[in-house]
Design a protein around this motif. Structure first.
Motif, PDB file in Angstrom:
ATOM      1  N   ARG A  14     -26.647 -34.839  42.120  1.00  0.00           N
ATOM      2  CA  ARG A  14     -27.043 -36.199  41.685  1.00  0.00           C
ATOM      3  C   ARG A  14     -28.507 -36.239  41.270  1.00  0.00           C
ATOM      4  N   SER A  15     -29.337 -35.443  41.912  1.00  0.00           N
ATOM      5  CA  SER A  15     -30.758 -35.449  41.543  1.00  0.00           C
ATOM      6  C   SER A  15     -31.005 -34.816  40.178  1.00  0.00           C
ATOM      7  N   ARG A  16     -30.047 -34.032  39.675  1.00  0.00           N
ATOM      8  CA  ARG A  16     -30.216 -33.371  38.386  1.00  0.00           C
ATOM      9  C   ARG A  16     -29.558 -34.129  37.240  1.00  0.00           C
ATOM     10  N   LEU A  17     -29.138 -35.354  37.484  1.00  0.00           N
ATOM     11  CA  LEU A  17     -28.542 -36.166  36.428  1.00  0.00           C
ATOM     12  C   LEU A  17     -29.576 -36.785  35.499  1.00  0.00           C
ATOM     13  N   ARG A  18     -30.834 -36.572  35.770  1.00  0.00           N
ATOM     14  CA  ARG A  18     -31.867 -37.190  34.946  1.00  0.00           C
ATOM     15  C   ARG A  18     -31.849 -36.661  33.522  1.00  0.00           C
ATOM     16  N   ALA A  19     -31.613 -35.360  33.348  1.00  0.00           N
ATOM     17  CA  ALA A  19     -31.615 -34.777  32.000  1.00  0.00           C
ATOM     18  C   ALA A  19     -30.491 -35.338  31.129  1.00  0.00           C
ATOM     19  N   PRO A  20     -29.213 -35.410  31.589  1.00  0.00           N
ATOM     20  CA  PRO A  20     -28.190 -36.037  30.740  1.00  0.00           C
ATOM     21  C   PRO A  20     -28.446 -37.507  30.471  1.00  0.00           C
ATOM     22  N   LEU A  21     -28.905 -38.236  31.465  1.00  0.00           N
ATOM     23  CA  LEU A  21     -29.190 -39.653  31.244  1.00  0.00           C
ATOM     24  C   LEU A  21     -30.327 -39.848  30.249  1.00  0.00           C
ATOM     25  N   LYS A  22     -31.305 -38.985  30.303  1.00  0.00           N
ATOM     26  CA  LYS A  22     -32.412 -39.068  29.343  1.00  0.00           C
ATOM     27  C   LYS A  22     -31.930 -38.775  27.930  1.00  0.00           C
ATOM     28  N   ALA A  23     -31.056 -37.772  27.768  1.00  0.00           N
ATOM     29  CA  ALA A  23     -30.514 -37.464  26.447  1.00  0.00           C
ATOM     30  C   ALA A  23     -29.661 -38.622  25.917  1.00  0.00           C
ATOM     31  N   VAL A  24     -28.867 -39.223  26.775  1.00  0.00           N
ATOM     32  CA  VAL A  24     -28.066 -40.377  26.356  1.00  0.00           C
ATOM     33  C   VAL A  24     -28.974 -41.531  25.941  1.00  0.00           C
ATOM     34  N   GLY A  25     -30.049 -41.747  26.685  1.00  0.00           N
ATOM     35  CA  GLY A  25     -30.990 -42.805  26.325  1.00  0.00           C
ATOM     36  C   GLY A  25     -31.634 -42.571  24.970  1.00  0.00           C
ATOM     37  N   ILE A  52     -18.540 -37.925  37.780  1.00  0.00           N
ATOM     38  CA  ILE A  52     -18.300 -38.453  39.130  1.00  0.00           C
ATOM     39  C   ILE A  52     -17.252 -37.606  39.847  1.00  0.00           C
ATOM     40  N   GLY A  53     -16.159 -37.279  39.154  1.00  0.00           N
ATOM     41  CA  GLY A  53     -15.161 -36.414  39.772  1.00  0.00           C
ATOM     42  C   GLY A  53     -15.684 -35.018  40.050  1.00  0.00           C
ATOM     43  N   PHE A  54     -16.536 -34.492  39.156  1.00  0.00           N
ATOM     44  CA  PHE A  54     -17.113 -33.168  39.354  1.00  0.00           C
ATOM     45  C   PHE A  54     -17.989 -33.146  40.597  1.00  0.00           C
ATOM     46  N   ALA A  62     -25.550 -29.031  31.202  1.00  0.00           N
ATOM     47  CA  ALA A  62     -25.704 -27.752  31.902  1.00  0.00           C
ATOM     48  C   ALA A  62     -26.852 -27.776  32.891  1.00  0.00           C
ATOM     49  N   GLN A  63     -27.784 -28.706  32.737  1.00  0.00           N
ATOM     50  CA  GLN A  63     -28.871 -28.806  33.702  1.00  0.00           C
ATOM     51  C   GLN A  63     -28.392 -29.350  35.038  1.00  0.00           C
ATOM     52  N   VAL A  64     -27.256 -30.021  35.055  1.00  0.00           N
ATOM     53  CA  VAL A  64     -26.675 -30.462  36.325  1.00  0.00           C
ATOM     54  C   VAL A  64     -25.977 -29.298  37.010  1.00  0.00           C
ATOM     55  N   HIS A  65     -25.089 -28.605  36.259  1.00  0.00           N
ATOM     56  CA  HIS A  65     -24.386 -27.431  36.774  1.00  0.00           C
ATOM     57  C   HIS A  65     -23.878 -26.642  35.581  1.00  0.00           C
ATOM     58  N   PRO A  66     -23.939 -25.308  35.627  1.00  0.00           N
ATOM     59  CA  PRO A  66     -23.472 -24.526  34.474  1.00  0.00           C
ATOM     60  C   PRO A  66     -21.997 -24.717  34.157  1.00  0.00           C
ATOM     61  N   MET A  67     -21.185 -25.094  35.138  1.00  0.00           N
ATOM     62  CA  MET A  67     -19.760 -25.269  34.896  1.00  0.00           C
ATOM     63  C   MET A  67     -19.406 -26.625  34.312  1.00  0.00           C
ATOM     64  N   PRO A  85     -18.981 -29.484  47.291  1.00  0.00           N
ATOM     65  CA  PRO A  85     -19.152 -29.626  48.741  1.00  0.00           C
ATOM     66  C   PRO A  85     -20.147 -30.740  49.076  1.00  0.00           C
ATOM     67  N   PRO A  86     -20.006 -31.345  50.240  1.00  0.00           N
ATOM     68  CA  PRO A  86     -20.903 -32.473  50.577  1.00  0.00           C
ATOM     69  C   PRO A  86     -22.376 -32.111  50.573  1.00  0.00           C
ATOM     70  N   HIS A  87     -22.722 -30.895  50.957  1.00  0.00           N
ATOM     71  CA  HIS A  87     -24.139 -30.551  51.016  1.00  0.00           C
ATOM     72  C   HIS A  87     -24.746 -30.318  49.631  1.00  0.00           C
ATOM     73  N   LEU A  88     -23.910 -30.144  48.586  1.00  0.00           N
ATOM     74  CA  LEU A  88     -24.423 -29.975  47.227  1.00  0.00           C
ATOM     75  C   LEU A  88     -24.463 -31.272  46.431  1.00  0.00           C
ATOM     76  N   ARG A  89     -23.827 -32.308  46.887  1.00  0.00           N
ATOM     77  CA  ARG A  89     -23.760 -33.537  46.106  1.00  0.00           C
ATOM     78  C   ARG A  89     -25.121 -34.182  45.885  1.00  0.00           C
ATOM     79  N   PRO A  90     -26.004 -34.277  46.889  1.00  0.00           N
ATOM     80  CA  PRO A  90     -27.338 -34.843  46.601  1.00  0.00           C
ATOM     81  C   PRO A  90     -28.121 -34.036  45.574  1.00  0.00           C
ATOM     82  N   HIS A  91     -27.983 -32.718  45.618  1.00  0.00           N
ATOM     83  CA  HIS A  91     -28.689 -31.881  44.637  1.00  0.00           C
ATOM     84  C   HIS A  91     -28.156 -32.123  43.226  1.00  0.00           C
TER      85      HIS A  91
END
Length: 328
Positions: free
Chosen positions: A186-197, A171-173, A260-265, A178-184
């Motif tokens: 958030r849309s890539r959080l599916r891979a970590p959530l799937k792994a946690v599931g 959430i802090g990351f 890393a699928q959300v962001h490499p950093m 920048p505001p224009h990158l936040r929707p992108h």
């Protein structure tokens, strides 16, 4: 007089030719060509008696032909009959599934061999420093066993710490982006959530099957068919589920649930947060290690500070070498 027909003329100064004015003739259409009795030789004679056929691949048409390499035979299903082959097959299967679910770095993964070598060197030096501290300032014979159990416990607890602490870091990351990158992002959080599931589901299935088997199957009374089925399922869980859960914990802690699928950093940032959480847990649980104060401080803060330094260096290499930034 003229010879008539198509014969050759009588010469350039003789009458009677077929040409105009009786001078010369048309030449004999069937006469021998000039330059020899059999005509001029061909300009490029063929090197083989049959010019339309390609040459033989070998000096002799029935010479030795190239042979195929020997086909390597597979050992087949009989290789799994031995205990070693069966254990190897189980470990390969568990490793393949764990890698597919918990080690997906994504297309944006950055492979930096220099960072990998530095991380490996840091791990080796950290283990050597721990061994040196135990030998120098701990005379307890059970210290080695405690250190081994502590390392295994941290490995198994790391995914659960990530499940609790990673949402706050992510959430802090995303908020820092920048505001224009936040929707992108958030849309890539599916891979970590799937792994946690998948990880939580694995733990729930293993725990549920073992608890149900312990509460239901009784050796003293007669077993029904479903009790035998439940016992077989419990055996499969123990034989295949435990190695799979161990590898899933290892890969989940290493890849931070495919973050890393959300962001490499994001993986280095989660690694820094995880190592400091473990430092606080160790300090509150076991207290300061033995030795002089300088050794105690170095043993407590050496690991988190070294991991933080390597992670910051990795982030800097991503920015300067590969052009990966968060706030561009």
């Amino acid at each position: 007089m003229a010879t008539g027909g198509w014969g050759p003329g009588n010469g350039p100064g003789q009458p009677g030719g077929n040409g105009p004015g009786g001078q010369g003739g048309w030449g004999a259409p069937y006469g021998p060509p000039q330059g020899g009795p059999y005509g001029p030789p061909p300009p490029n004679p063929a090197p083989y008696p049959y010019p339309n056929q390609p040459p033989y691949p070998n000096p002799y048409p029935y010479g030795p032909q190239p042979t195929r390499p020997a086909v390597r035979r597979s050992r087949g299903c009989l290789s799994y009959v031995s205990p070693v082959g069966l254990v190897a097959a189980i470990l390969r299967s568990a490793h393949r599934v764990a890698t597919r679910l918990f080690a997906q770095e994504g297309e944006s993964r950055i492979v930096d061999r220099a960072v990998d070598r530095v991380q490996l060197a840091r791990t080796v030096l950290g283990a050597a420093a721990t061994i040196a501290l135990i030998l120098a300032y701990n005379v307890d014979p059970n210290r080695w066993e405690d250190a081994a159990y502590g390392g295994a416990a941290q490995l198994m607890i790391a995914p659960f710490v990530l499940i609790v602490a990673a949402p706050l870091v992510i959430i802090g990351f995303i908020y820092y982006a920048p505001p224009h990158l936040r929707p992108h992002l958030r849309s890539r959080l599916r891979a970590p959530l799937k792994a946690v599931g998948w990880y939580v589901l694995t733990l729930a299935v293993i725990g549920g099957v073992l608890v149900l088997t312990a509460l239901t199957v009784d050796e003293r009374d007669g077993k029904s068919w479903w009790e035998y089925v439940l016992a077989v399922v419990a055996l499969v869980v123990v034989a295949w589920g435990f190695p799979f859960f161990f590898m899933a914990s290892l890969y989940s802690a290493r890849s931070a649930f495919n973050s890393a699928q959300v962001h490499p950093m994001l993986p280095p940032v989660l690694t820094m947060a995880l190592v400091w959480v473990f430092a606080v847990l160790n300090l509150t649980g076991d207290g300061m290690p033995g030795g002089p104060p300088i050794v105690q401080i170095g043993s407590t803060l050496g690991g988190p500070l070294s991991v933080t330094a390597v992670s910051l260096w990795e982030l800097r290499r991503m920015r300067t070498r590969f052009g990966v930034t968060l706030r561009a």
